[in-house]
Write an enzyme that holds these catalytic residues in place. Structure first.
Site, PDB file in Angstrom:
ATOM      1  CD  GLU A   2      -2.567   1.480   2.513  1.00 49.49           C
ATOM      2  OE1 GLU A   2      -3.738   1.871   2.496  1.00 49.49           O
ATOM      3  OE2 GLU A   2      -1.904   1.312   3.560  1.00 49.49           O
ATOM      4  NE  ARG A  42     -11.001  12.269   7.466  1.00 51.33           N
ATOM      5  CZ  ARG A  42     -12.000  11.380   7.533  1.00 51.33           C
ATOM      6  NH1 ARG A  42     -12.778  11.332   8.595  1.00 51.33           N
ATOM      7  NH2 ARG A  42     -12.211  10.526   6.551  1.00 51.33           N
ATOM      8  CB  CYS A  65      -8.223   8.213   7.792  1.00 55.44           C
ATOM      9  SG  CYS A  65      -9.823   7.528   7.323  1.00 55.44           S
ATOM     10  CG  ASP A  89     -10.770   0.587  12.143  1.00 55.51           C
ATOM     11  OD1 ASP A  89     -10.718   0.074  13.285  1.00 55.51           O
ATOM     12  OD2 ASP A  89     -11.151  -0.046  11.143  1.00 55.51           O
ATOM     13  CD1 TRP A 115      -6.263   0.831  -0.202  1.00 54.58           C
ATOM     14  CD2 TRP A 115      -7.947   2.305  -0.208  1.00 54.58           C
ATOM     15  NE1 TRP A 115      -5.836   1.944   0.485  1.00 54.58           N
ATOM     16  CE2 TRP A 115      -6.853   2.866   0.497  1.00 54.58           C
ATOM     17  CE3 TRP A 115      -9.122   3.045  -0.343  1.00 54.58           C
ATOM     18  CZ2 TRP A 115      -6.909   4.137   1.056  1.00 54.58           C
ATOM     19  CZ3 TRP A 115      -9.172   4.317   0.217  1.00 54.58           C
ATOM     20  CH2 TRP A 115      -8.075   4.851   0.912  1.00 54.58           C
ATOM     21  CE1 TYR A 171      -4.510   9.357   3.300  1.00 50.09           C
ATOM     22  CE2 TYR A 171      -5.666   7.520   2.270  1.00 50.09           C
ATOM     23  CZ  TYR A 171      -5.496   8.379   3.342  1.00 50.09           C
ATOM     24  OH  TYR A 171      -6.303   8.266   4.442  1.00 50.09           O
TER      25      TYR A 171
END
Length: 424
Positions: A62, A271, A212, A274, A84, A145
């Site tokens: 990733e 922000r 995130c 999980d 994803w 990203y």
């Protein structure tokens, strides 16, 4: 001692004890706290959680995908990285439902059967792998990203005045934040502007999921001569090459060994966290990014810091979190652990220790005891340089061309995997 796992387990317990229940976009619900922080010294080991088994190759895949500026899941799924998939599939289903509703509205006299998604997730991923046209259309996640890190789109407005009339033209360009960061690290390492941002407000509605972890900043400091000597000893694995008195060593002695002169730290901001599934990935991913950047600019990875906003456990992850914290051990179990691990099972060394004595010996209090952190190994033999050659040297600023096989970990020992459902 592995402080990273202990801190992570403490964060899980903090959320279980102090979290407030909140609704969320997935409909799952969370226990949430706000404003927490993770800190890790990279010299303590690579930050890969050991209290459950982590898929290191997936993390590498990733991150390299981000660094390549990619936003299509095809390269991920081709390399066995499926994190994803749910986001791409959800977007596909939503658009198919919208298309169906439009078709029904435009044909009111026809008798339509209830809508059913034509592809299961498994079939969707199979088509991503085998059908390039399908993958190009439905595998793209929008400007997430990778797009923001490597190709932030910027429109420059050029104003003109001709014969008294005002006019304007537009110039489009892409900003490669990663290349700029590396260049600045090499030319102005004390800058306070060593930042990369993924929160592009104008692009948020085009993304399958707003970032995130939305930005990171790096920071450098000069190493002392003593720190550089320690690095030399670590790299050569021998103290014999050093003069007898360390105080007599001057910096000129270190020059032929290409020992870094600076340490590099990284802080990322998140922000939404999980905590059970995502955070261990984020910690390891930014730890790996820090290691890569340090290699590129010949610095030593120093401190990794995560600033966490809405830090939550999904309600269907609570039991898994408790499992990862582990059950509390009795005094007898802690004594047995001390006998087996610290004393090697030598019964002649046995003694009944009080709890406070076991605490002083750093004997764990819960069953999922952290193991020592692993060591990261990076093969730089084929890394591209600015001259087009390979290997460590004056490395290129584009941070591309890495292979997943360039990265491996050694001495990784962990507890068993704990499965949990990902909420999309």
């Amino acid at each position: 001692m592995n402080k990273l796992d202990l801190g992570y387990q403490a964060l899980l317990k903090d959320i279980l004890d102090n979290g407030v229940e909140k609704k969320d976009r997935t409909g799952t619900g969370t226990l949430s706290v706000f404003g927490r922080q993770i800190r890790h010294k990279m010299s303590d080991g690579f930050p890969l959680i050991t209290t459950k088994k982590m898929p290191f190759k997936t993390i590498v895949t990733e991150l390299l995908w981000f660094l390549n500026g990619d936003t299509n899941i095809k390269d991920l799924v081709d390399n066995g990285c499926n994190i994803w998939n749910g986001d791409a599939y959800k977007r596909f289903c939503n658009e198919m439902v919208t298309a169906y509703d439009t078709m029904v509205a435009n044909n009111p006299t026809r008798d339509f059967q209830p809508f059913e998604v034509l592809l299961s997730l498994d079939l969707f991923i199979k088509k991503i792998k085998t059908d390039d046209d399908f993958a190009n259309k439905w595998g793209n996640l929008g400007p997430i990203y990778g797009a923001q890190w490597r190709k932030w789109e910027n429109t420059i407005v050029n104003y003109t005045l001709t014969n008294g009339n005002k006019g304007k033209s537009f110039t489009e360009r892409n900003i490669d934040q990663i290349s700029i960061l590396i260049k600045d690290l090499k030319t102005n390492p004390d800058s306070r502007r060593l930042m990369v941002n993924a929160w592009n407000v104008s692009d948020l509605d085009q993304m399958v999921l707003p970032p995130c972890h939305y930005g990171f900043q790096v920071y450098t400091r000069e190493l002392s001569v003593e720190e550089r000597i320690e690095e030399l000893v670590k790299r050569t694995n021998s103290k014999e090459i050093l003069p007898f008195r360390m105080g007599s060593i001057e910096e000129d002695f270190l020059e032929p060994f290409n020992i870094p002169k600076r340490a590099l730290s990284l802080i990322w901001n998140q922000r939404s966290v999980d905590t059970f599934l995502g955070l261990p990935f984020n910690i390891a991913s930014y730890g790996l990014l820090l290691e890569i950047l340090a290699k590129e600019v010949n610095m030593i990875p120093d401190e990794l810091i995560g600033n966490l906003g809405d830090t939550h456990l999904y309600l269907n992850h609570l039991e898994q979190a408790k499992e990862q914290i582990g059950k509390k051990m009795t005094s007898e179990e802690r004594n047995q652990w001390h006998l087996d691990v610290r004393c090697g099972g030598d019964k002649t060394a046995s003694k009944i220790w009080a709890d406070y004595e076991l605490d002083q010996q750093d004997v764990p209090t819960h069953t999922r005891t952290p193991y020592p952190l692993p060591t990261l190994f990076i093969n730089t033999e084929f890394w591209q340089t600015e001259t087009g050659e390979c290997g460590i040297g004056k490395l290129a600023t584009n941070l591309k061309g890495f292979e997943i096989s360039d990265f491996s970990i050694e001495e990784y020992k962990s507890h068993t995997q704990i499965t949990a459902e990902l909420s999309n």
